[in-house]
Each structure stands twice: as C-alpha cells, then as structure tokens.
Design a protein around this motif. Structure first.
Motif, PDB file in Angstrom:
ATOM      1  N   MET A  56       0.851  -1.184   0.000  1.00 14.99           N
ATOM      2  CA  MET A  56       0.000   0.000   0.000  1.00 14.99           C
ATOM      3  C   MET A  56       0.885   1.231   0.000  1.00 14.99           C
ATOM      4  N   LEU A  57       0.533   2.196  -0.849  1.00 10.77           N
ATOM      5  CA  LEU A  57       1.287   3.441  -0.924  1.00 10.77           C
ATOM      6  C   LEU A  57       0.741   4.454   0.068  1.00 10.77           C
ATOM      7  N   SER A  58       1.537   5.456   0.394  1.00 16.12           N
ATOM      8  CA  SER A  58       1.116   6.453   1.379  1.00 16.12           C
ATOM      9  C   SER A  58      -0.142   7.183   0.938  1.00 16.12           C
ATOM     10  N   ASP A  59      -0.283   7.425  -0.367  1.00 18.08           N
ATOM     11  CA  ASP A  59      -1.474   8.120  -0.857  1.00 18.08           C
ATOM     12  C   ASP A  59      -2.743   7.324  -0.586  1.00 18.08           C
ATOM     13  N   GLU A  60      -2.616   6.006  -0.528  1.00 18.67           N
ATOM     14  CA  GLU A  60      -3.781   5.154  -0.308  1.00 18.67           C
ATOM     15  C   GLU A  60      -4.230   5.151   1.147  1.00 18.67           C
ATOM     16  N   LEU A  61      -3.414   5.689   2.035  1.00 13.62           N
ATOM     17  CA  LEU A  61      -3.770   5.725   3.446  1.00 13.62           C
ATOM     18  C   LEU A  61      -4.783   6.821   3.759  1.00 13.62           C
ATOM     19  N   ALA A  62      -4.836   7.852   2.938  1.00 12.42           N
ATOM     20  CA  ALA A  62      -5.649   9.027   3.236  1.00 12.42           C
ATOM     21  C   ALA A  62      -7.133   8.680   3.320  1.00 12.42           C
ATOM     22  N   PHE A  63      -7.817   9.255   4.323  1.00  9.06           N
ATOM     23  CA  PHE A  63      -9.261   9.074   4.432  1.00  9.06           C
ATOM     24  C   PHE A  63      -9.981   9.680   3.227  1.00  9.06           C
ATOM     25  N   ARG A  64      -9.577  10.890   2.882  1.00 13.08           N
ATOM     26  CA  ARG A  64     -10.135  11.598   1.733  1.00 13.08           C
ATOM     27  C   ARG A  64      -8.982  12.289   1.002  1.00 13.08           C
ATOM     28  N   ALA A  65      -9.145  12.452  -0.293  1.00 10.74           N
ATOM     29  CA  ALA A  65      -8.122  13.124  -1.084  1.00 10.74           C
ATOM     30  C   ALA A  65      -8.057  14.602  -0.719  1.00 10.74           C
ATOM     31  N   GLU A  66      -6.952  15.227  -1.066  1.00  9.87           N
ATOM     32  CA  GLU A  66      -6.757  16.643  -0.776  1.00  9.87           C
ATOM     33  C   GLU A  66      -7.864  17.502  -1.390  1.00  9.87           C
ATOM     34  N   ALA A  67      -8.384  17.066  -2.535  1.00  8.18           N
ATOM     35  CA  ALA A  67      -9.440  17.832  -3.202  1.00  8.18           C
ATOM     36  C   ALA A  67     -10.676  17.959  -2.319  1.00  8.18           C
ATOM     37  N   TRP A  68     -10.974  16.908  -1.541  1.00 11.47           N
ATOM     38  CA  TRP A  68     -12.146  16.989  -0.656  1.00 11.47           C
ATOM     39  C   TRP A  68     -11.924  18.055   0.409  1.00 11.47           C
ATOM     40  N   TRP A  69     -10.752  18.036   1.014  1.00  7.82           N
ATOM     41  CA  TRP A  69     -10.455  19.001   2.064  1.00  7.82           C
ATOM     42  C   TRP A  69     -10.456  20.423   1.513  1.00  7.82           C
ATOM     43  N   ALA A  70      -9.893  20.581   0.327  1.00  8.96           N
ATOM     44  CA  ALA A  70      -9.841  21.911  -0.271  1.00  8.96           C
ATOM     45  C   ALA A  70     -11.236  22.445  -0.576  1.00  8.96           C
ATOM     46  N   GLY A  71     -12.156  21.540  -0.871  1.00  7.26           N
ATOM     47  CA  GLY A  71     -13.508  21.961  -1.209  1.00  7.26           C
ATOM     48  C   GLY A  71     -14.438  22.056  -0.027  1.00  7.26           C
ATOM     49  N   SER A  72     -13.968  21.683   1.157  1.00 11.30           N
ATOM     50  CA  SER A  72     -14.816  21.724   2.339  1.00 11.30           C
ATOM     51  C   SER A  72     -14.632  23.047   3.087  1.00 11.30           C
ATOM     52  N   THR A  73     -15.500  23.280   4.040  1.00 15.61           N
ATOM     53  CA  THR A  73     -15.378  24.492   4.873  1.00 15.61           C
ATOM     54  C   THR A  73     -14.563  24.229   6.135  1.00 15.61           C
ATOM     55  N   VAL A  74     -14.071  23.024   6.306  1.00 21.09           N
ATOM     56  CA  VAL A  74     -13.275  22.676   7.485  1.00 21.09           C
ATOM     57  C   VAL A  74     -11.897  23.327   7.376  1.00 21.09           C
ATOM     58  N   GLU A  75     -11.492  24.017   8.415  1.00 22.28           N
ATOM     59  CA  GLU A  75     -10.161  24.620   8.437  1.00 22.28           C
ATOM     60  C   GLU A  75      -9.214  23.716   9.219  1.00 22.28           C
ATOM     61  N   ARG A  76      -8.143  23.312   8.555  1.00 16.71           N
ATOM     62  CA  ARG A  76      -7.165  22.425   9.181  1.00 16.71           C
ATOM     63  C   ARG A  76      -6.018  23.222   9.790  1.00 16.71           C
ATOM     64  N   HIS A  77      -5.640  22.826  10.990  1.00 14.85           N
ATOM     65  CA  HIS A  77      -4.451  23.378  11.650  1.00 14.85           C
ATOM     66  C   HIS A  77      -3.557  22.168  11.936  1.00 14.85           C
ATOM     67  N   LEU A  78      -2.745  21.794  10.968  1.00 13.54           N
ATOM     68  CA  LEU A  78      -1.944  20.582  11.079  1.00 13.54           C
ATOM     69  C   LEU A  78      -0.503  20.918  11.423  1.00 13.54           C
ATOM     70  N   GLY A  79       0.180  19.939  12.000  1.00 12.56           N
ATOM     71  CA  GLY A  79       1.570  20.133  12.397  1.00 12.56           C
ATOM     72  C   GLY A  79       1.736  20.912  13.679  1.00 12.56           C
ATOM     73  N   THR A  80       0.679  20.987  14.462  1.00 16.23           N
ATOM     74  CA  THR A  80       0.766  21.679  15.751  1.00 16.23           C
ATOM     75  C   THR A  80      -0.104  20.966  16.776  1.00 16.23           C
ATOM     76  N   ALA A  81       0.386  20.836  17.988  1.00 19.01           N
ATOM     77  CA  ALA A  81      -0.354  20.159  19.051  1.00 19.01           C
ATOM     78  C   ALA A  81      -0.996  21.176  19.979  1.00 19.01           C
ATOM     79  N   VAL A  82      -2.073  20.779  20.610  1.00 21.35           N
ATOM     80  CA  VAL A  82      -2.699  21.608  21.647  1.00 21.35           C
ATOM     81  C   VAL A  82      -1.987  21.327  22.960  1.00 21.35           C
ATOM     82  N   VAL A  83      -1.492  22.386  23.602  1.00 30.11           N
ATOM     83  CA  VAL A  83      -0.727  22.205  24.836  1.00 30.11           C
ATOM     84  C   VAL A  83      -1.511  22.615  26.074  1.00 30.11           C
ATOM     85  N   ALA A  84      -2.632  23.328  25.894  1.00 31.40           N
ATOM     86  CA  ALA A  84      -3.413  23.743  27.053  1.00 31.40           C
ATOM     87  C   ALA A  84      -4.857  23.998  26.647  1.00 31.40           C
TER      88      ALA A  84
END
Length: 413
Positions: A56-84
């Motif tokens: 299995m390739l890494s691209d096949e792991l994704a729940f949804r393709a990038e196009a879905w996220w780009a077309g949604s109203t969900v705002e992603r804040h990735l690469g950062t953890a919540v500390v408090a």
C-alpha cells in the motif's frame, strides 16, 4: 484569536470521522481540525501491515483526497499540538503559541505509544509504530535489517512481526507475560496465533523481560534480556501499549482515570467538552465494571457519529457493540464484544483446520466471540452478545449449529 463553533483536537480516526459526520449531517457552522502531524489525515491500521510491506502506498492511506479538504469548509491546523485548554474561557493554546476559541470542543487526541523504560531505548533503530513517520523510519531500515526483535506480544507487535517476516527478516518476539495477547483474547486464540507465527519462522520468548538495548555508534545492535541473554538486532520494534493523551484536559480540571472520563453521550466533566476515541473512558453496558476505554476503529467511528448527532440536535447515547480485527499472514481474527470478566470459554471447531471460533461467557451471558477465518460465526455473534445462553449447552460447541440459532432462543440481559 480565531473562533470556531466546533474545534476538533486530533486528526486521527476519531477526529477525522467526527468532521466527516458533521459535514455529511449538514452542519453549517465553523469547524476547525487540529492535528500534530503535518500529513493529510490517514488510516493507521495499515501502518503495521500493507504500508510496511509496500503493498500500500502512502497516498492510499488518506481518508479523503486533498481535493475533498480543499472543497470543504473545514479549516485544518496541522503540524501543531494543543498544549493547554482553558475550559472557562473556552480556548485552546497550540504549541506555536496560538490561541483558538471554541463553542464546543471535541477531544480526539488519541494517545502516544508507550516507550521502553530501559537504557538504550533512544538508540537509532528502536521504534514504535504509531504514526506514519514511525512506519516510514522502519521502512527505511528494513532493507539493511537481517534480525529484528519485537518487544511486546500484543496486536501491534504481532502484526509488525508478521510483516517483517514477509520481508524475509528474522524475528524474535519478547513478551513479559506468560502468553501472547493476554489482555485481549483467550488461550485458544493465543495458542493458534503463536503456532502460526512459529510456522512462519518467528521465535517467541515468553515470560521474559528486557534489561537494556545495546548499541554501537548510536545505533542498536542487540537486546539484552533480564536472563543475561543477548539477542542481536539491527531493528527493534516496541509495542507495549498506549498512553492516552489527556493531560491537557486533566490540567483544565477534567476528571480522568484510564483516559478522560465521559458519560454515555461522550461528555467530559468540563462544560461543552466531549472526548472520543482511544483517549476516552466511557460508560458501557458491555462490561461488568460499566466503563471502557477502547483502541479500535469501530469505537472511533461510532463515537464520532454519536457526538456528531448530538451536536446536530439529534442526541443519542453511545452504546455500540465493540468489535475488532487483526490480519496476520493469511489469517483474519475478528472479535465481537469484550472479553473483560469472562469465566468460561467454549471452543467451536478445530483450530488445526485454520477455521474456528471461541465463545466467551460470563455465567450464562455471552460476553464475546473470537473468530479465526470464520466470518459466518463473527457476523452472527454480533446479535448474540449480551444474550443469555446456558454455558453448558453442548450445542454451543458444535460448529455445525449456527450461532443465530441461539439468538431466537435467548433473551438480552
């Protein structure tokens, strides 16, 4: 400071399914998804199996393709953890110093793989397999690895061990307890899985501890056992459990135990804060002590859907039947129910055939069913869990008698 109607912390299975359930349900408010990994949200189960063996390739792991996220109203804040978390102010603080306010917070931060508390555990070549980055590190090493040691005889360790054997690597599994899978399954299943691995060339050292990880020039060279024996290794996989990520909620005043405590609606003791997935200890009718914390895809999916329905104005308690699976070599283990507190086990079929099941009983109540390559028993077991069946009914051990026959004769407890 950004504000969102719903902030979801954790972009693993539970958090991502939460976002999907909200958007599919017609939620029109603002949603933020915060995750500590930079990669597009992905499935974790293949990391120890198909992804590790290059099936299995890494691209096949994704729940949804990038196009879905780009077309949604969900705002992603990735690469950062919540500390408090500030429950009174309804805000979260991220490790980059940002502050985000919420109307409702859904905590789905999962957990961190437990690290080996022995000297040498930080050497290069000693890895857990919890995140995509972990699996990528392991994949880079397998080409030059002849011998690997897996520490821990649970699902993660065994699945990874099976994948390493498929790649032609010599594997030794070290388990501190006296049998495999002791916390999650019964003796018949454990014995079958152990024998299968042994036929594939895996060596097991049970009831054995690790005193030190040995290395040269910063890289692992072996594992020293408490007996003094040294196992040569260029790669060490540690699979000894998970620590729930709940400290931020605990610091904010939430009640915690084995995870953060939630009620039947997955509400924490903090106002407007829910918790789902691997980190949530929830009220359950499926176990004697009325509380569970589950590390499973089913639990993550179903809790996400339950909370999404509540936030969409259709509140419902979470009471889904737990189920699990594991693939090792060509065998498929499926479990319905939870084995906690069972007092007898009924074997259905002959393990030597590679197709059988085990029914676990609490008194005369069916607690769980394990099925090895037996989809029929597994499917029918889902309707049988929680029902009364005489534990000494000889038909229960007869694999020719379908489990569905007992459903019509039994009552729910």
């Amino acid at each position: 400071m950004s504000h969102y109607d719903i902030v979801v912390v954790g972009a693993g299975h539970a958090g991502t399914q939460m976002v999907f359930a909200l958007t599919a349900g017609g939620f029109t408010g603002s949603i933020a998804l915060i995750g500590d990994e930079v990669s597009i949200p992905y499935e974790r189960p293949p990391l120890t199996k198909g992804y590790l063996t290059d099936d299995m390739l890494s691209d096949e792991l994704a729940f949804r393709a990038e196009a879905w996220w780009a077309g949604s109203t969900v705002e992603r804040h990735l690469g950062t953890a919540v500390v408090a978390v500030d429950a009174d102010a309804h805000t979260v603080t991220t490790e980059d110093g940002g502050t985000i306010s919420y109307g409702t917070l859904v905590w789905s931060a999962g957990g961190e793989a437990r690290r080996l508390p022995t000297p040498g555990a930080q050497l290069d070549g000693v890895h857990v397999v919890r995140k995509l980055s972990d699996a990528e590190h392991v994949k880079r090493l397998v080409a030059t690895t002849r011998k690997a040691v897996v520490i821990g005889g649970g699902y993660i360790g065994l699945e990874t061990g099976a994948s390493l054997r498929k790649l032609g690597i010599e594997v030794t599994v070290v388990e501190a307890l006296d049998r495999l899978l002791q916390r999650v399954t019964g003796e018949d299943i454990a014995a079958y899985i152990k024998a299968k691995h042994e036929r594939e060339g895996v060596e097991f050292l049970l009831g054995t501890g690790v005193s030190e990880i040995l290395g040269e020039d910063g890289h692992v060279t072996g594992v020293q056992l408490t007996s003094g024996r040294v196992l040569p290794a260029e790669l060490v996989i540690v699979g000894i459990g998970l620590i729930p990520n709940v400290q931020q909620l605990a610091d904010a005043g939430a009640e915690v135990g084995n995870g953060v405590l939630v009620d039947k609606f997955c509400r924490t003791t903090l106002p407007d804060v829910y918790a789902i997935g691997d980190c949530a200890s929830f009220e359950s009718d499926w176990v004697p002590d009325d509380r569970l914390r589950l590390e499973s895809v089913q639990n993550a999916n179903d809790q996400a859907k339950a909370v999404a329905n509540t936030l969409l104005g259709r509140p419902q308690p979470y009471d889904a039947l737990p189920w699990f699976w594991s693939h090792q070599y060509d065998d498929r283990l499926q479990t319905a129910g939870v084995l906690t507190g069972y007092d007898s086990a009924v074997l259905r079929g002959d393990p030597a055939t590679g197709k059988f099941s085990v029914v676990y009983m609490r008194g005369d109540t069916v607690a769980a069913v394990d099925a090895i390559n037996n989809v029929k028993d597994y499917a029918q077991a889902k309707s049988l869990i929680g029902r009364t069946v005489a534990a000494d009914d000889s038909r229960l051990a007869d694999s020719a008698v379908p489990l569905k026959a007992f459903v019509t004769e039994s009552q729910l407890v």
